[in-house]
Structure formats: C-alpha cells, structure tokens
Design a protein around this motif. Sequence first.
Motif, PDB file in Angstrom:
ATOM      1  N   GLU A 128       8.141  -0.734   5.804  1.00  6.01           N
ATOM      2  CA  GLU A 128       7.990   0.706   5.121  1.00  6.01           C
ATOM      3  C   GLU A 128       9.191   0.681   4.457  1.00  6.01           C
ATOM      4  N   TYR A 129       8.967   1.226   2.952  1.00 10.99           N
ATOM      5  CA  TYR A 129      10.064   1.460   1.854  1.00 10.99           C
ATOM      6  C   TYR A 129       9.820   2.834   1.577  1.00 10.99           C
ATOM      7  N   ASP A 130      10.935   3.822   1.963  1.00 13.23           N
ATOM      8  CA  ASP A 130      11.040   5.079   1.554  1.00 13.23           C
ATOM      9  C   ASP A 130      11.597   5.095   0.278  1.00 13.23           C
ATOM     10  N   GLN A 131      11.204   4.808  -0.929  1.00 12.82           N
ATOM     11  CA  GLN A 131      11.769   5.055  -2.152  1.00 12.82           C
ATOM     12  C   GLN A 131      10.641   5.286  -3.386  1.00 12.82           C
ATOM     13  N   GLN A 132      11.019   5.855  -4.444  1.00 13.07           N
ATOM     14  CA  GLN A 132      10.053   6.205  -5.416  1.00 13.07           C
ATOM     15  C   GLN A 132       9.309   4.917  -5.875  1.00 13.07           C
ATOM     16  N   TYR A 162       0.769  -1.304  -0.111  1.00 14.90           N
ATOM     17  CA  TYR A 162       0.142  -0.059   0.195  1.00 14.90           C
ATOM     18  C   TYR A 162       1.026   1.391   0.059  1.00 14.90           C
ATOM     19  N   ARG A 163       0.390   2.181  -0.742  1.00 13.59           N
ATOM     20  CA  ARG A 163       1.067   3.668  -0.654  1.00 13.59           C
ATOM     21  C   ARG A 163       0.070   4.778  -0.976  1.00 13.59           C
ATOM     22  N   LYS A 164       0.292   5.797  -0.132  1.00 19.06           N
ATOM     23  CA  LYS A 164      -0.574   6.998  -0.059  1.00 19.06           C
ATOM     24  C   LYS A 164       0.521   7.948  -0.325  1.00 19.06           C
ATOM     25  N   TYR A 165       0.589   8.537  -1.644  1.00 16.13           N
ATOM     26  CA  TYR A 165       1.491   9.654  -1.809  1.00 16.13           C
ATOM     27  C   TYR A 165       1.404  10.940  -0.705  1.00 16.13           C
ATOM     28  N   PRO A 166       2.261  11.230  -0.195  1.00 13.76           N
ATOM     29  CA  PRO A 166       3.853  11.054  -0.306  1.00 13.76           C
ATOM     30  C   PRO A 166       4.519  10.179   0.811  1.00 13.76           C
ATOM     31  N   ASP A 167       3.682   9.544   1.562  1.00 13.96           N
ATOM     32  CA  ASP A 167       4.040   8.396   2.258  1.00 13.96           C
ATOM     33  C   ASP A 167       4.643   7.337   1.918  1.00 13.96           C
ATOM     34  N   PRO A 168       5.507   6.760   2.690  1.00  9.28           N
ATOM     35  CA  PRO A 168       6.295   5.635   2.151  1.00  9.28           C
ATOM     36  C   PRO A 168       5.497   4.307   1.883  1.00  9.28           C
ATOM     37  N   TRP A 169       6.057   3.362   1.017  1.00  8.91           N
ATOM     38  CA  TRP A 169       5.363   2.236   0.469  1.00  8.91           C
ATOM     39  C   TRP A 169       5.184   1.297   2.079  1.00  8.91           C
ATOM     40  N   GLN A 170       4.100   0.615   2.287  1.00 14.10           N
ATOM     41  CA  GLN A 170       3.819  -0.125   3.248  1.00 14.10           C
ATOM     42  C   GLN A 170       3.463  -1.496   2.749  1.00 14.10           C
TER      43      GLN A 170
END
Length: 105
Positions: free
Chosen positions: A66-70, A43-51
């Motif tokens: 969590e992944y803090d990448q584009q 799951y991702r809600k921009y600009p939050d990290p991928w979860q």
Amino acid sequence: GFMGYYPDIIFPKLAEVRRRLMPQVETAYYLRLFRGPPVGALYRKYPDPWQVLRALPGGTFDVLAEYDQQVPPLQDQVFQVLQRAGPAPVMPQDVAQTEQDKSLA
C-alpha cells in the motif's frame, strides 16, 4: 487521459482550461492491470491508499503493498512488488479441480 485527444495547438483555449482544471481533480477510482507473470493490478478507491494486488485463483486478489501518497506509484515499483511476491500460491481446491479435470480427460 481526460481531454487528452484534443491537440493543444489546435484547441489552445481548451488546453488552458485543462491545465487549470486537471491539478484540482482527484481520481475517485483507479485500476490498472498488469498481465504478469504474476498477474496483478494497481488499485485505488479514494481516499484509501494505492494498493498493489496479486491475482489469486478464483478471481480474488491479495494486497501486496500500500502507498499512502497522492500520485500513483511508478510502474517499475509495481513490477518490483509483483516480482518479489512471485506467482500466486496454489489453493487446495485448485489442486482438486486439476485432478478432477485430468480424470475427465
């Protein structure tokens, strides 16, 4: 994907627009379900990290990573996180509900 069902060879001008436009597009919401076991989601809600989420009883989710990448994490990474976490813990109310269901049978 976006405009992915138009073959590039038949629609070359549309393919060129897609190649120029798509790198500039940022996904606002993303949800990909994994049937498991264990059942989970990316799951991702921009600009939050991928979860990476694990489904819990009662329709809630547990954040496992969590992944803090584009770009989204690879499917194998998500599977590894879900496998390491294992199945969702049984909640006390679930045990009580199971006992109640048995008594009704």
